[in-house]
Design a protein around this motif. Sequence first.
Motif, PDB file in Angstrom:
ATOM      1  N   PRO A 104       0.910  -0.869   0.120  1.00 43.02           N
ATOM      2  CA  PRO A 104      -0.180  -0.219  -0.122  1.00 43.02           C
ATOM      3  C   PRO A 104       0.683   1.374  -0.257  1.00 43.02           C
ATOM      4  CG  PRO A 104      -1.370  -1.513   1.792  1.00 43.02           C
ATOM      5  CD  PRO A 104       0.342  -2.483   1.085  1.00 43.02           C
ATOM      6  N   ASN A 105       1.822   0.905   0.491  1.00 47.55           N
ATOM      7  CA  ASN A 105       3.291   2.626   0.429  1.00 47.55           C
ATOM      8  C   ASN A 105       3.743   2.724  -0.780  1.00 47.55           C
ATOM      9  OD1 ASN A 105       2.485   1.405   3.763  1.00 47.55           O
ATOM     10  ND2 ASN A 105       2.405   3.688   3.900  1.00 47.55           N
TER      11      ASN A 105
ATOM     12  N   GLY B  54      10.294   5.524  -8.508  1.00 48.59           N
ATOM     13  CA  GLY B  54       9.322   5.611  -7.923  1.00 48.59           C
ATOM     14  C   GLY B  54       8.791   6.017  -7.295  1.00 48.59           C
ATOM     15  N   ARG B  55       7.178   5.250  -6.339  1.00 48.81           N
ATOM     16  CA  ARG B  55       6.817   6.542  -5.829  1.00 48.81           C
ATOM     17  C   ARG B  55       6.325   5.978  -4.618  1.00 48.81           C
ATOM     18  NH1 ARG B  55       1.985   6.849 -10.630  1.00 48.81           N
ATOM     19  NH2 ARG B  55       2.658   8.317 -12.087  1.00 48.81           N
ATOM     20  N   ILE B  56       5.874   7.028  -4.001  1.00 42.25           N
ATOM     21  CA  ILE B  56       5.221   6.553  -2.374  1.00 42.25           C
ATOM     22  C   ILE B  56       3.832   7.160  -2.369  1.00 42.25           C
ATOM     23  CG2 ILE B  56       6.250   9.187  -1.520  1.00 42.25           C
ATOM     24  CD1 ILE B  56       7.213   7.861   1.257  1.00 42.25           C
ATOM     25  N   HIS B  57       2.998   6.122  -1.427  1.00 34.84           N
ATOM     26  CA  HIS B  57       1.512   7.043  -1.467  1.00 34.84           C
ATOM     27  C   HIS B  57       1.233   6.521   0.213  1.00 34.84           C
ATOM     28  CE1 HIS B  57       1.227   5.319  -6.109  1.00 34.84           C
ATOM     29  NE2 HIS B  57       2.314   4.477  -5.282  1.00 34.84           N
TER      30      HIS B  57
ATOM     31  N   TRP C 157      -9.669  10.216  -3.187  1.00 36.82           N
ATOM     32  CA  TRP C 157      -8.653  10.400  -4.209  1.00 36.82           C
ATOM     33  C   TRP C 157      -7.305   9.685  -3.401  1.00 36.82           C
ATOM     34  CZ3 TRP C 157      -7.931  11.259  -9.233  1.00 36.82           C
ATOM     35  CH2 TRP C 157      -9.887  12.212 -10.029  1.00 36.82           C
ATOM     36  N   ARG C 158      -6.474   8.970  -3.584  1.00 36.49           N
ATOM     37  CA  ARG C 158      -5.380   8.840  -3.213  1.00 36.49           C
ATOM     38  C   ARG C 158      -4.122   9.037  -3.687  1.00 36.49           C
ATOM     39  NH1 ARG C 158      -2.313   2.351  -3.412  1.00 36.49           N
ATOM     40  NH2 ARG C 158      -3.074   3.274  -5.722  1.00 36.49           N
ATOM     41  N   PRO C 159      -3.410  10.465  -3.143  1.00 36.90           N
ATOM     42  CA  PRO C 159      -1.828  10.990  -3.314  1.00 36.90           C
ATOM     43  C   PRO C 159      -1.045  10.117  -3.800  1.00 36.90           C
ATOM     44  CG  PRO C 159      -2.694  10.969  -0.931  1.00 36.90           C
ATOM     45  CD  PRO C 159      -3.924  10.342  -1.558  1.00 36.90           C
ATOM     46  N   PHE C 160      -0.133  10.483  -4.584  1.00 33.84           N
ATOM     47  CA  PHE C 160       0.331   9.784  -4.360  1.00 33.84           C
ATOM     48  C   PHE C 160       2.369  11.150  -4.935  1.00 33.84           C
ATOM     49  CE2 PHE C 160      -0.857  10.523  -8.665  1.00 33.84           C
ATOM     50  CZ  PHE C 160       0.536  10.491  -9.427  1.00 33.84           C
TER      51      PHE C 160
ATOM     52  N   ALA D 174      -4.252  11.712 -12.643  1.00 33.88           N
ATOM     53  CA  ALA D 174      -3.457  12.938 -12.542  1.00 33.88           C
ATOM     54  C   ALA D 174      -2.132  13.417 -11.918  1.00 33.88           C
ATOM     55  CB  ALA D 174      -4.949  13.920 -13.426  1.00 33.88           C
ATOM     56  N   GLY D 175      -1.272  14.602 -12.409  1.00 33.60           N
ATOM     57  CA  GLY D 175      -0.623  15.363 -11.833  1.00 33.60           C
ATOM     58  C   GLY D 175       0.556  15.975 -12.430  1.00 33.60           C
TER      59      GLY D 175
END
Length: 362
Positions: A70-71, A101-104, A113-116, A157-158
């Motif tokens: 999840p992270n 890489g991304r962090i959530h 909405w889930r930010p990243f 989107a971002g």
Amino acid sequence: MRKSYLAALCTALCVPGVANSSENFPLSYTSIGLEGSYVDSGNSDDKSTAKDNLDNYFEGGLNLTHQFNPNWSALLQGSYAEPETRTTNLDTELMRFSAGGRIHPAKFRLADWRPFGGLGYSYTDIEVDNGGDKTEDAIYLEGGFQRMLAPRFLFEAGIRARTELEDGYVDGQYFAGVHYLFNREYPKAPRPAAVTTSRPAVVAPPKDTDGDGVIDDLDKCPDTPQGALVDSDGCPKELTKEIRETLYVEFELDKTLVRRQFFPEIGELAKVMKQYPTSTILLEGHTDSTGSSSYNQKLSKSRADAVMKVLINEFGIDQSRITTSGMGESQPIASNESVDGRAKNRRVEAIVSGKYSEILKK
């Protein structure tokens, strides 16, 4: 530039067609997706060469992502664009390859909405019609929001800020994309906790402890259940009968949560089980045809386990009297071609059957 970034974020939150989603994010998954973006080319301040001086342009990309947990997730992207040079109007071809890489935040949501946020590296090859060629190395920072459109489709989107390492200029990129998810993993249904039930002591008349109408001195069955018909010795009269009760509990798409509207019906089933203390119950979980058969098999078993948890925690039924089974999508009771039919097929059937001795009530 800061105002442009804020405007892009607002646009991402207001994209039409996704406001009605309420799907849950899987714990992990792999996805492939298409991305469209608009690049605000910050290199316009560098007029030394045509290939360094690109006008703003649109870019299309193919994304491959993997969510480890999840992270954390990883992103690979290949993209293509045909910008023109700003001052000489020469056609160019741009190929870009990126990895990052991304962090959530695992639990934080903004209206579903889930930010990243992400960090990565880009390699860019630029070819100009006049024969010029240039490669660039850059690092980027990104941020945005994601939302589930359906069990297998995700929208995001971002914005990205990409800094070229040699010349130091910064490009702003506003992007949006749709991803198709596979290899999804969801939380397993929680194991039912052990439940102990206690019954309040029955306050009975001093000379008729069990309240059956026969005084204690003449009562040969002092523990007669309250309300039972008894003979002259105070013992309950019994008869033998066969009982079969059936219950249907429907579920939302891809969910295992038992909705409160079905608690009264489950309570009636628990009441029957308490009336027949030697009875047992079989809970059969079912799904519609959405998703793979192996995933539906696990999901149907989790739904049956969820109803079992309600019987144990809410109504005090002993776990040893309950058996659960996952039937998957194998036994539909309606057509899976319609929304209503699929809703009926997402269910748990509960069956109490057998032959029991019943104490006659007054």
